[in-house]
Design an enzyme around this catalytic site. Sequence first.
Site, mmCIF file in Angstrom:
data_model
loop_
_atom_site.group_PDB
_atom_site.id
_atom_site.type_symbol
_atom_site.label_atom_id
_atom_site.label_comp_id
_atom_site.label_asym_id
_atom_site.label_seq_id
_atom_site.Cartn_x
_atom_site.Cartn_y
_atom_site.Cartn_z
ATOM 1 N N GLY A 58 8.826 3.749 7.643
ATOM 2 C CA GLY A 58 8.845 4.519 8.853
ATOM 3 C C GLY A 58 9.967 5.237 8.907
ATOM 4 O O GLY A 58 10.340 6.131 8.126
ATOM 5 N N SER A 133 9.770 2.321 1.212
ATOM 6 C CA SER A 133 10.133 3.526 2.105
ATOM 7 C C SER A 133 11.421 3.335 2.860
ATOM 8 O O SER A 133 12.332 2.968 2.595
ATOM 9 C CB SER A 133 8.968 3.843 2.685
ATOM 10 O OG SER A 133 9.137 5.228 3.202
ATOM 11 N N TRP A 134 11.191 3.564 4.290
ATOM 12 C CA TRP A 134 12.250 3.395 5.017
ATOM 13 C C TRP A 134 12.647 1.719 5.146
ATOM 14 O O TRP A 134 14.000 1.244 5.215
ATOM 15 C CB TRP A 134 11.921 3.360 6.742
ATOM 16 C CG TRP A 134 12.812 2.679 7.508
ATOM 17 C CD1 TRP A 134 12.211 1.684 8.267
ATOM 18 C CD2 TRP A 134 14.318 2.787 7.897
ATOM 19 N NE1 TRP A 134 13.372 1.186 9.128
ATOM 20 C CE2 TRP A 134 14.386 1.879 8.820
ATOM 21 C CE3 TRP A 134 15.121 3.841 7.302
ATOM 22 C CZ2 TRP A 134 15.880 1.751 9.356
ATOM 23 C CZ3 TRP A 134 16.609 3.377 7.697
ATOM 24 C CH2 TRP A 134 16.816 2.476 8.840
ATOM 25 N N ASP A 308 4.971 10.506 -6.046
ATOM 26 C CA ASP A 308 5.354 10.262 -4.646
ATOM 27 C C ASP A 308 6.088 11.755 -4.081
ATOM 28 O O ASP A 308 7.064 12.129 -4.472
ATOM 29 C CB ASP A 308 6.568 9.280 -4.433
ATOM 30 C CG ASP A 308 7.001 8.904 -3.267
ATOM 31 O OD1 ASP A 308 6.771 9.728 -2.315
ATOM 32 O OD2 ASP A 308 7.300 7.707 -2.965
ATOM 33 N N HIS A 340 2.922 7.782 -2.709
ATOM 34 C CA HIS A 340 3.993 6.866 -2.024
ATOM 35 C C HIS A 340 3.505 5.613 -1.630
ATOM 36 O O HIS A 340 4.395 4.853 -1.407
ATOM 37 C CB HIS A 340 4.454 7.907 -0.807
ATOM 38 C CG HIS A 340 5.572 7.312 0.068
ATOM 39 N ND1 HIS A 340 6.927 6.848 -0.506
ATOM 40 C CD2 HIS A 340 5.635 6.601 1.304
ATOM 41 C CE1 HIS A 340 7.598 6.496 0.471
ATOM 42 N NE2 HIS A 340 6.866 6.195 1.628
#
Length: 361
Positions: A58, A133-134, A308, A340
Amino acid sequence: MDFSRLRTTSKVTDEWTYPQGEPLRAGWLRVDTAPDHELYWEEYGRADGEPVMFLHGGPGGACAPVMSRFFDPDRYRVILFDQRGCGKSRPTVAADGPEKALAHNTTDDLVDDINALREALGITGKMHVFGGSWGSTLALVYAIRNPEKVASLILRGIFLGSKEDLLYMYQGNAATFADKPYGLTEPGAYIAYPDEWKAFVEVIPAELRDDMMGAYKAIFDSVPTTEPERQRQLQAALAWSVWEGTISNMIPAASDPGKFGEAEFALSFAQIEAHFFAHDLFLKEGEITDGVGALKNVPVHIVHGRFDQVCPLTQASRLVEALEATGTPPATYVITDAGHSAMEGQTVIALTAIMDGLPRI
């Protein structure tokens, strides 16, 4: 013409090694007051197993039980939790509003939350930290600040969060879109997803498209008082959320945005992301790449999809270069034929193989 043999998805199907388990236990942990942030957490696998702290993406992406399937349930004790403001944690942006859910909601707060959860769950030694990711950003920041608590870092879809990384995803050719919608005037994810980009861009009036993230955040920061204003804010949140959800997959399911198309998820997800991005992820410039020297005793394992478009492969390249400059290159660096999402088949295979092959704590 028969197109039936074309692939319709790159999402995971039968690539899982381990079945979906039930949580051993679950609960909420109060980590702050005024507002009273409470984290929702679940524990999977083996109660006396090697601890794995799972950090979702996120920010605001929340966890789901399927995320426990990367791990051998006979070996690992897996902790899933929803970060502040999202999922089943309390308060949430969708249910309680951004003024509550985004208060005391910074990277420093989230790092402190990991330590609070460790303590509450009785994790006293080292743990594996797994993030995508985050979640890879947060995992790196946590490990740089707490290397003595981390046995290994397992990172997917590296996100370093620089200005150029965000412009690639959210700005692209938006400033010139009205006059030249298919012009390749700037780099960006829109190049591979022009129809989805059109839906994202056209939420914002043409005269405001020089700063797409700022224009979206202005909508999120407004306080709706009428039903049309509420619908405008929801429309923007859904557009933001669906754009990211769609481009997360190398082969997107065009007719099914999944959770990204759900109002409650989108309102929290979009507003938390816009909040963090407007504040440069609450990190100093170069904090991660300049700080990786602290990881000299922490093995780092990286999986990144070649295709990605949320976090292009160059972000992994920058992290690898920084690690190599300290004399501690990644223990594993796998580039998959995927996009991704963690839920793409090739990435699931690679991450599971890494977890199966880690030295025991």
